[in-house]
Write a protein that holds these residues in place. Structure first.
Motif, mmCIF file in Angstrom:
data_model
loop_
_atom_site.group_PDB
_atom_site.id
_atom_site.type_symbol
_atom_site.label_atom_id
_atom_site.label_comp_id
_atom_site.label_asym_id
_atom_site.label_seq_id
_atom_site.Cartn_x
_atom_site.Cartn_y
_atom_site.Cartn_z
ATOM 1 N N ASP A 297 0.828 -1.209 0.000
ATOM 2 C CA ASP A 297 0.000 0.000 0.000
ATOM 3 C C ASP A 297 0.862 1.259 0.000
ATOM 4 O O ASP A 297 1.699 1.450 0.873
ATOM 5 C CB ASP A 297 -0.943 -0.001 1.197
ATOM 6 N N GLY A 298 0.670 2.099 -1.001
ATOM 7 C CA GLY A 298 1.441 3.326 -1.138
ATOM 8 C C GLY A 298 2.702 3.145 -1.970
ATOM 9 O O GLY A 298 3.346 4.116 -2.340
ATOM 10 N N ASP B 86 7.087 3.072 1.138
ATOM 11 C CA ASP B 86 6.720 4.490 1.256
ATOM 12 C C ASP B 86 6.673 4.965 2.705
ATOM 13 O O ASP B 86 6.219 6.070 2.969
ATOM 14 C CB ASP B 86 5.355 4.739 0.603
ATOM 15 N N ASN B 87 7.154 4.138 3.615
ATOM 16 C CA ASN B 87 7.045 4.482 5.021
ATOM 17 C C ASN B 87 8.381 4.243 5.722
ATOM 18 O O ASN B 87 9.165 3.391 5.300
ATOM 19 C CB ASN B 87 5.952 3.626 5.683
ATOM 20 N N VAL C 195 10.153 5.362 -1.612
ATOM 21 C CA VAL C 195 9.470 6.021 -2.720
ATOM 22 C C VAL C 195 8.547 7.068 -2.115
ATOM 23 O O VAL C 195 7.967 6.850 -1.041
ATOM 24 C CB VAL C 195 8.698 5.040 -3.629
ATOM 25 N N THR C 196 8.429 8.210 -2.789
ATOM 26 C CA THR C 196 7.645 9.311 -2.227
ATOM 27 C C THR C 196 6.167 9.224 -2.592
ATOM 28 O O THR C 196 5.421 10.161 -2.356
ATOM 29 C CB THR C 196 8.218 10.685 -2.632
ATOM 30 N N THR C 197 5.766 8.099 -3.150
ATOM 31 C CA THR C 197 4.347 7.841 -3.349
ATOM 32 C C THR C 197 3.742 7.514 -1.982
ATOM 33 O O THR C 197 4.455 7.408 -0.988
ATOM 34 C CB THR C 197 4.161 6.656 -4.325
ATOM 35 N N GLU D 146 6.186 12.311 3.329
ATOM 36 C CA GLU D 146 6.168 12.729 4.731
ATOM 37 C C GLU D 146 7.477 12.373 5.452
ATOM 38 O O GLU D 146 7.732 12.864 6.550
ATOM 39 C CB GLU D 146 5.012 12.051 5.476
ATOM 40 N N HIS D 147 8.287 11.511 4.852
ATOM 41 C CA HIS D 147 9.468 10.969 5.531
ATOM 42 C C HIS D 147 10.792 11.423 4.936
ATOM 43 O O HIS D 147 11.850 10.949 5.362
ATOM 44 C CB HIS D 147 9.409 9.437 5.524
#
Length: 185
Positions: free
Chosen positions: A10-11, A133-134, A151-153, A158-159
């Protein structure tokens, strides 16, 4: 030993939607299929590792997750992309209900799912990437001795500040990462 790209779901693979489990809500992130094709041609195998606390919270079932994961695999198979295996963590240490309320070794940033993939699929840790993404994906990759990539998707943007401090590379999409790796060859 095989070199792998281990992916969060997810993401990273699909557009982030809170507690995704329905096929009709699934949408690939831009460039995922193209990126996976490039990486496949470079000899990487693919594994998915995903935290699914929606199971622990009672929002959906393990069967729901398996149905969606099978759907994703079928689409990718039609594109000539094979996912070796999908691992998911159904637990949450605080918000889980019943048997799912546990502090486990599989919930990222713990390495249980990655370690299991390495053992079952004969993966080369040092030449494999963990992409997500986290921050928990990045930390799981580091903890497992793999090359972490953000990945910035999804939640990735935010990270960025924290990732920069850690010296971890980030890319705007899976395709951008794949193309950067291809240029290095």
């Amino acid at each position: 030993m095989k070199k792998a790209v281990i992916l969060d779901r997810d993401g990273t693979i699909n557009v982030e939607k809170d507690y995704l489990y329905r096929i009709e809500d699934f949408v690939f992130e831009k460039g995922v299929i193209e990126g996976l094709k490039i990486l496949k041609d470079m000899g990487y195998v693919f594994v998915v590792v995903t935290n699914q606390s929606g199971i622990a919270r009672g929002y959906y079932t393990e069967e729901d997750v398996e149905i969606l994961n099978t759907h994703i695999q079928e689409i990718l198979d039609c594109e000539g992309i094979h996912i070796e295996k999908v691992y998911y963590c159904p637990h949450h240490p605080e918000k889980g209900i019943g048997k799912y309320r546990v502090k486990c070794k599989c919930r990222k940033p713990q390495t249980g799912m990655l370690d299991q993939a390495v053992e079952e699929l004969d993966l080369d840790r040092k030449n494999s990437f963990m992409i997500g993404d986290n921050i928990s994906d990045v930390k799981a990759g580091i903890n497992a001795g793999m090359i972490p990539i953000l990945v910035t998707t999804g939640h990735g943007s935010e990270h960025i500040e924290e990732i920069d401090k850690m010296g971890v590379k980030y890319f705007h999409s899976l395709e951008e990462f794949a193309r950067s790796l291809l240029r290095k060859k």
